[in-house]
Every structure is written in structure tokens, then in C-alpha cells.
Design a protein around this motif. Structure first.
Motif, short mmCIF file in Angstrom:
data_model
loop_
_atom_site.label_atom_id
_atom_site.label_comp_id
_atom_site.label_asym_id
_atom_site.label_seq_id
_atom_site.Cartn_x
_atom_site.Cartn_y
_atom_site.Cartn_z
N PHE A 155 60.53 11.57 52.57
CA PHE A 155 59.12 11.21 52.67
C PHE A 155 58.97 10.02 53.60
O PHE A 155 59.88 9.19 53.72
N MET A 156 57.82 9.94 54.22
CA MET A 156 57.63 8.88 55.21
C MET A 156 56.17 8.51 55.33
O MET A 156 55.27 9.30 55.01
N SER A 157 55.95 7.29 55.78
CA SER A 157 54.58 6.83 56.05
C SER A 157 54.14 7.35 57.41
O SER A 157 54.97 7.73 58.24
N PRO A 158 52.82 7.34 57.69
CA PRO A 158 52.35 7.76 59.00
C PRO A 158 52.96 6.93 60.13
O PRO A 158 53.27 7.45 61.20
N LEU A 192 56.55 8.05 60.71
CA LEU A 192 56.56 9.33 61.43
C LEU A 192 56.30 9.09 62.92
O LEU A 192 56.99 9.64 63.78
N LYS A 213 54.19 17.80 58.09
CA LYS A 213 52.84 18.09 57.58
C LYS A 213 52.85 19.26 56.62
O LYS A 213 52.30 19.21 55.52
N CYS A 251 54.50 13.93 54.76
CA CYS A 251 53.70 12.85 55.34
C CYS A 251 52.30 13.38 55.63
O CYS A 251 52.13 14.56 55.97
N SER A 307 50.00 8.22 64.04
CA SER A 307 50.97 9.32 64.14
C SER A 307 50.59 10.26 65.27
O SER A 307 51.43 10.68 66.08
#
Length: 845
Positions: free
Chosen positions: A142-145, A148, A172, A177, A183
């Protein structure tokens, strides 16, 4: 001062769509994505980091190191990221990253992935970076915008545009994310490098549909992709939008400036630079250099000089490379005086001109006056190489002015080590020393001698090269071998070829084809085939035009069968002749009356995939028509139509001639109607001449005259052959009066009739019992010097006509006067014939 817009005729809907996207909200662009790493590491984490780095730096490294095993359970994402950022080697970092990923209880997060991605992108290690991007998705990280966007930028920076685009969609789709405007901006930045306008516009639409606002970092990639793809109007529309929102900066200007330079819009680039000044935005050194190079490349040295001056005033130092570019542009534009001014400025600045700059200056001189000016300027910089280059340039000017002997004398002085001042070239008078020639020196003079037909002198110079230790080259060997072959000195060219190979030079396709051409011109089939085999071994191909030359030469001398055997041998050697070669052979077979063999060869090449063209069909159709096999010619005509070939006017003319000769004049006239109605090829003077002759042969003089009138109405002017065909045809149809009218018309147009036209008119008028007009034509023939030679076939006809005219009371006296004047031979009677009749003879006085 506000920055004014560029006027641009962009489509209104495009302009509006950009305005809709830019709805005023401004966003700050995050510098990095790893916000958690801004926290301070625990004190023990620093100790763990140092120990891990120390262990991995050891050689040899052992994964079973007890201390490393003890440290393994203490791994955290912060520790791993810190360790990665402290490695100086990407290989060590990647090795540690892989080791950490398999330790029990530890799992990489997006920040460790990004740290590794940053290291790999800076090291431009594309393959491991591609694998890492795939692993991010597989590990369901998982990642933040922002994270990414950072990873996307790392991929885009090394050209992994497809991978960046795919990663964006995968995270997506799998819910790893929810991208935001940052992004998307990072994705646009990556995608714009691919010049894929459709992809960028699709992502923009997707961004809008997600409700994200647009800012400067959105439009800058859009500007870049339009500039890269050459979409001038759209690029200017985006630029104007950036200006409207106050987002313009140095980078935006740089993108558009470089695009203007690349498109050749130098004036617009200069206008944009002025607008940058109004905004207090200055060009950096890199932009100056890029634009000056671009302006010179587009032959706008004037603007390059202005920019160069601005660069110096901005405090940026100029180097030899920049002077080299501008001096080179000035020399190319033949602005030698300005180039010399810049050269002096360069030396005054303490920059030493290199050999390349001197070379450009010298070779740009087009006459002795310019060279004299240059010599005075560069005299203090002279050295051995410079003086040789200078002498070479002088020789080029001498040969271009036709002073070949003077150029030869200069080279001889250089070869013999004599003072070059003695050769009488004014600008060299101040130099009293000697100059050694190089290969280019010989190249200039030898090639000029070859062009001037002085082959032996060129060969002599070539021999002198080895005597003074000057390196020969492939081009000199090629040109000399070509010269020998052009002079039909083939044996000497073989000797030079052997010498060339022994000297370590490989013959090129030009070398061998020069010799091949000579062999073909000599009709030496055996020699040509032997050389073809040599060419095949060395990976060269014989030029088709030489094959055709040999075929035509053989056929011209009646050796069409030998030409066909040569073509067969060429196929066996792996070289397929083209349709031009085969057409020449087919024509040769027809010339020796081997029409069936020509037709067989034609069918054979069709069966083996060689597609005959219109010319090939015309040759075989002509042969069949000459052999009075017009029906077969018609079949071939229909065949070429079926194959999609468009018959030429020559094709129709051949068939029309065949029909006329075979007595089928109606079919020939039908063909003319078909040509006119279908516009498949406008009838030309040959078409009409053939038909007029055919109609007269068929005894249809009225139709011939009607066709003549039609021909003139359609703007097709009769030529000399047409006139003679109609005149002789009308005479044969007992219409000498009409024939005489066209005879007079022909002479009024300045066309000179052949002797047989006079003879036809004389005979026709005598047959019509009109001796006065017959004598009138005879008198014209005599006055124009057209009286037949005793060996001419028309001689007996004219002799009999003179006898008849001498026996007619109306023409007897004028005929005797001509005989008395010596204009025509004397007529006497002698016994001859089995019937005891007297036969006329002509005695020359």
C-alpha cells in the motif's frame, strides 16, 4: 511588466478544454514522498545501520556472519531505508535490499521500495528497476498518493514510460492507492517523454473525471508532449494558459525555446527570450548553448551571434567548443571576414584555437584573395599540420579555377621538399620553408587529373605516395581503377586490384563494379562471370545497370543466345537479373528472328515471379506483330490489362501498326476510337502517321485526308514522317494533285522531303500523263541535290522518267537543257532485251 501572449490559431474547443481544466486552485508540489522518514531515528537504529553497512562492505561477504544474524530481527523499514541511502554503490544497495526482503519478520514498505528505486534510477539501472516495479505490485504494498508519484517519477526518469503507466493502473485497480493530483502530475511527467499525445490527453481527461484540479505541474508535461510531437498550435495554447495563471518559469520557457529552435522558428525564439527579460527570468548557461547550437544548425548564424553576445554579457564564459560552432556556421555561410573577427576575439580571450577551427576557416576560402587574408590572420598560429591544410586548401582553389598545372606544381614542391614559395602562389611567398603533403593533398590533385583525362600522370603521383611514406587509401585505389577501366585498360586495373589487396585494403562494391562495367562493355562473358563469383564471395553485388549493358552489347552484335546463357549463369550464382535485363535479352532474340524463344523466355520469367512491366510487354508485342502474329499480340495485350498494367501509347501504336501491316485497317481505326473515348492514352503523331499510311495502303485516300484533318484539329502537329507518308500514299492511290498540295505545305514548314517522295510524285504525274508537273518536281529534286546515286534503287525509276520526259514535246527542251548544264546525266539508246527493243541508258559526261 506582464508577459504578453503568443497569437495562435488553436481550435476553440481545445482552448476551452484547457481553461476548464485549469480552474484556479493552486497546489504546492511535494518535494518527496516519505513523510514518515522525517521523524528522528532511535539512537540504537544508527548503531544498527552502521553495523549493517560495515558487514556488507566486508570482502568476502558472508550471509552467515553471526553479527548479521543477530541484527536480522532488528530490521525495520526506517533502518533499511537509512542503510540504503548510505550505500555509495548501487550494487551493494541492491544486494542488501534483496537480503532484507527474505529476512523473517521483515517486509518492505513503499518507502524502502522508493529508496531503492531512487538509487537505481540515479544509477540508470533499467532492468533491476523494472523488476522492482513489478515486485511492488506483487507484494501488495500500500502507498500514499505522494509515494506513488515518487515511484512513477523514478520510472519515467529512465524512460520506463510503459512500466510507469502500467504500475499506475495496477495500484488503482487493486486498491493499493487512490491517486491524487500529485500522482497524476508525476504520471504526466513520465508519459510526456514518450511523445504519446493521445496517452497524455487520455490521462488528463481521466484526471478531470476524478475531480482533481490542474496546476502548473499538470500543464508543463502537456506543453512538453505537444512540443516533442511538433503540434505547434496546441503547444502555444498551453503556454498561454500557463502565462494567464502566472505559472510561467524558467523551465517552461526552456521547453518552448528548444521547441522553437527545433522547428526552425528562430525569430519566435528570440521574441520569447525578450519576454523572459521582461519577466526578469534569465537564461542559464545550458539553455544558451542549446539555442546557439540550434540556431546555427538552422543556418541562422546572425541570431546565434546575438545570443552569443548576450551570453557573454550575462557573465557566462565561452569556451573553444562554442567558438567552434559559431565559426563553423559563419564559414558554412561564406562569411569569412566575420569568422576571422571571432577568431581574433577568441585568441584575445586567451582561448587557443584548435585544429578543427583552423580547418573550417581554411576550407571555407573560395578564392586566393580570401586565402591571403586568412594567411595574414593565422600566420602566428602556423604549424606543420596547419601549413599542410593551408596548401591543400590552396590546391582546391587552384583546381576549381582550372589551374590544374599550378596545383600539380605545388604538390610536386611539397613532395620534393622544395620551398613552396617557388611555385608562384602569391599568398605563400612569405613562407620560405617546406611543407609535407598528406593523403588529402594527393587526393585533391589525383582526382582532378583523372577528371581531366590525365590518367598516366595521376598514376605516377600515386606511385610517388609510397616513395615518401604517404598513406594510400581505398578511395584513391577506387578512382584509379575506375579511370583505368574507363580507358579500357583492364589488365592494368587487375594489377592495381592485386596491389590494393596486398596492401591490406579490401575492394569495395565500387571497385569491383568498375571492373565489371569494363568487362561488360568488352562483351567478355567469361571474365564478367569470374568477377561476379569473386563479388559473391566478398559479399558484393554486381550493379544491374552493368548486367543490362552486357546484355545489350551482346544483342547488338547478334549474340542474343549468349546473352540468355549469361542470364542463366547469373541466376545460378545467386544474382537475379531484373526485368530490364530480361527485356533487353527478349529484344535481342526478336532481332535475330527467334520470336518463339523470346516468348518462351517471357513466359519463363513470369512463372518465376519476375513481373514484366509495360516496356517488356511492348517488346514482345512488337516482335509478334513483326512476325505477323498479331492475334498472339492481342492476347498479350489483354493479359497485361488483366494484370492491372496500363498500356502506354507505344503499346497501342505497335498493335495499330500490326493491324495495318496485316491488312486489318478497320481494327486499327477501332483502336484509335477506343483510345480517344477511354482516355487511356492520347494518340500521338506516330499513331496518326501509322494509320494514315495504313489507310493509303488499303486504298482509302479520302479517309486518310479526313484523319489528317482530325489530327490537326486535336492539336497533334504532323511531323516530317507524317507528311511523307501521306504524300507517298496519295501518289500510290493516283492522287498526285492532292499529294503535291501537301508537298508544298511540307516545304513551307521548312521540312525537307527524302528522295523517295520526289520519285513518287514524278512517277504519279507521269502515270497521270502530266509530264510538265513531273518535270517541275524533277527540277526541284535536282536543284536540291537529291538526284539518286547509280547504286540507289530509285536510280532506274528516275532514269526511265527522264527518258519519258525527253520524248514529250512539252518537256523535251527543258530536259535537254538540264543535261547540257550537267545537272542530270546524258540519255542515250542502246540495244538491250530479248525483244530487240532499244533500252535507255544514262552516260555520265
Amino acid at each position: 511588466m506582464a508577459l504578453s501572449k503568443f497569437e495562435v490559431p488553436a481550435p476553440r474547443n481545445f482552448y476551452n478544454s484547457i481553461k476548464e481544466l485549469c480552474f484556479g486552485t493552486k497546489f504546492e508540489r511535494p518535494i518527496c514522498s516519505n513523510s514518515q522518514n522525517n521523524n528522528t531515528l532511535p539512537s540504537d537504529a544508527f548503531e544498527i545501520t552502521d553495523k549493517i553497512i560495515s558487514i556488507f562492505a566486508k570482502k568476502p561477504f558472508s550471509p552467515n556472519d553471526p553479527e548479521l544474524i543477530d541484527l536480522s530481527p532488528k530490521l525495520t523499514n526506517k533502518v533499511v531505508e537509512n542503510v540504503l541511502n548510505k550505500f555509495r554503490s548501487w550494487k551493494l544497495a541492491n544486494f542488501f535490499f534483496a537480503w532484507a526482503s527474505v529476512q523473517r519478520g521483515y517486509k518492505h514498505n513503499i518507502y524502502t521500495y522508493n529508496a531503492m528505486a531512487s538509487i537505481l534510477s540515479h544509477a540508470r539501472r533499467i532492468a533491476p528497476l523494472r523488476v522492482l516495479a513489478q515486485d511492488v505490485v506483487k507484494s501488495r504494498c500500500f502507498m500514499s498518493p505522494g509515494a506513488l508519484g515518487f515511484l512513477i517519477r523514478c520510472l519515467g526518469s529512465v524512460g520506463l514510460v510503459e512500466e510507469a503507466n502500467m504500475l499506475f493502473d495496477q495500484v488503482k485497480r487493486e486498491g493499493l492507492c487512490v491517486p491524487n493530483n500529485y500522482s497524476y502530475n508525476c504520471l504526466l511527467e513520465a508519459v510526456c517523454k514518450s511523445c504519446s499525445v493521445d496517452l497524455v490527453e487520455m490521462r488528463l481527461k481521466e484526471m478531470q473525471d476524478c475531480g482533481w484540479g490542474y496546476d502548473k505541474y499538470t500543464l508543463t508535461p502537456l506543453l512538453q508532449v505537444y512540443c516533442n510531437s511538433g503540434q505547434f498550435d496546441k503547444a502555444l495554447s498551453v503556454f498561454n494558459e500557463i502565462v494567464d495563471h502566472g505559472w510561467v518559469d524558467e523551465h517552461v520557457f526552456y521547453i518552448l525555446l528548444v521547441a522553437f529552435s527545433k522547428w526552425g522558428e528562430v525569430d519566435k525564439a528570440c521574441e520569447l527570450i525578450e519576454r523572459m527579460d521582461d519577466c526578469n527570468i534569465r537564461l542559464n548557461e545550458k539553455t544558451f548553448c542549446v539555442l546557439i547550437h540550434g540556431f546555427v544548425k538552422k543556418s541562422r548564424v546572425d541570431k546565434a551571434l546575438q545570443l552569443f553576445d548576450k551570453m557573454k554579457k550575462s557573465g557566462f564564459a565561452s569556451d573553444a567548443a562554442m567558438y567552434d560552432v559559431i565559426i563553423g556556421g559563419l564559414c558554412k555561410n561564406k562569411q569569412l571576414e566575420m569568422a576571422l573577427q571571432l577568431y581574433s576575439e577568441m585568441k584575445g580571450s586567451g582561448i587557443t584555437p584548435d585544429f578543427e577551427i583552423l580547418s573550417k576557416l581554411i576550407t571555407s576560402c573560395s578564392d586566393e584573395g580570401e586565402l591571403t587574408l586568412l594567411v595574414k590572420e593565422i600566420w602566428e598560429d602556423r604549424d606543420v599540420n596547419t601549413m599542410t591544410l593551408l596548401c591543400n586548401s590552396i590546391m582546391r582553389i587552384l583546381v576549381s579555377n582550372g589551374s590544374i598545372d599550378q596545383a600539380y606544381n605545388l604538390l610536386q614542391a611539397m613532395i620534393k621538399g622544395e620551398p613552396i614559395a617557388d611555385v608562384g602562389v602569391e599568398m605563400l611567398m612569405i613562407f620560405k620553408g617546406t611543407v609535407s603533403p598528406n593523403t588529402s593533398s594527393f587526393d585533391i590533385v589525383i582526382n582532378t587529373l583523372l577528371k581531366d583525362g590525365k590518367l598516366d600522370l595521376a598514376l605516377s603521383l600515386f606511385r610517388e605516395m609510397t616513395q615518401i611514406g604517404c598513406m594510400q587509401n581505398v578511395f584513391l585505389y577506387n578512382n584509379l581503377i575506375d579511370g583505368l577501366c574507363n580507358s579500357n585498360r583492364l589488365e592494368e586495373s587487375y594489377e592495381l586490384l592485386r596491389e590494393m589487396e596486398e596492401s591490406g585494403f579490401k575492394p569495395t562494391h565500387f571497385t569491383l563494379n568498375s571492373m565489371f562495367r569494363c568487362l561488360c562493355r568488352r562483351r567478355d562473358v567469361v571474365g564478367a562471370l569470374n568477377l561476379v563469383r569473386k563479388m559473391r564471395v566478398q559479399g558484393h553485388e554486381p550493379w544491374v545497370k552493368h548486367n543490362t549493358l552486357l546484355i545489350k552489347e551482346l544483342c547488338k552484335h547478334g549474340k542474343a543466345m549468349e546473352a540468355c546463357r549469361f542470364l542463366t549463369d547469373m541466376v545460378q550464382e545467386g544474382f537475379l537479373p531484373d526485368i530490364v535485363c530480361y527485356s533487353a535479352a527478349i529484344g535481342g532474340l526478336i532481332d535475330i528472328k527467334r520470336v518463339d524463344l523470346a516468348l518462351e523466355l517471357f513466359r519463363d520469367i513470369c512463372a518465376h515471379g519476375c513481373c514484366p512491366d509495360v516496356v517488356a510487354y511492348n517488346i514482345i508485342i512488337n516482335g509478334l506483330c513483326k512476325a505477323q502474329r498479331v492475334a498472339e499480340a492481342e492476347d498479350l495485350f489483354n493479359e497485361m490489362i488483366t494484370k492491372g498494367l496500363i498500356p502506354s501509347v507505344a503499346t497501342y501504336n505497335l498493335l495499330i501498326n500490326g493491324w495495318c501491316k496485316s491488312g486489318n485497317i478497320d481494327q486499327a481505326m477501332l483502336c484509335l476510337s477506343w483510345m480517344l473515348e477511354n482516355e487511356s492514352g492520347s494518340p500521338d503523331v506516330i499513331t496518326y502517321t501509322t494509320l494514315i499510311d495504313g489507310l493509303c495502303i488499303a486504298g482509302r485516300p479520302d479517309d486518310a485526308i479526313m484523319l489528317w484533318n482530325e489530327m490537326e484539329e486535336k492539336g497533334c502537329a504532323p511531323n516530317r514522317i507524317t507528311f511523307m507518308a501521306l504524300i507517298t500514299g496519295l501518289c500510290k492511290c493516283d492522287r498526285p494533285g492532292a499529294a503535291l498540295v501537301h508537298f508544298r505545305m511540307m516545304k513551307e514548314k521548312g521540312m525537307k522531303p527524302d528522295m523517295f517522295v520526289f520519285v513518287a510524285l514524278i512517277s504519279a504525274f507521269l502515270s497521270e500523263l502530266n509530264p510538265p508537273l513531273a518535270f517541275e518536281v524533277l527540277k526541284e529534286m535536282v536543284d536540291e541535290g537529291n538526284f539518286p546515286d547509280p547504286l540507289d534503287k530509285n536510280y532506274l525509276v528516275v532514269r526511265d522518267a527522264i527518258l519519258k520526259l525527253s520524248e514529250d514535246t512539252r518537256t523535251a527542251r527543258p530536259v535537254k537543257n538540264l543535261i547540257k548544264e550537267g545537272s542530270i546525266p546524258t540519255i542515250s539508246l542502246s540495244d538491250g532485251g530479248n525483244e530487240g527493243r532499244s533500252r535507255p541508258t544514262i552516260l555520265s559526261e
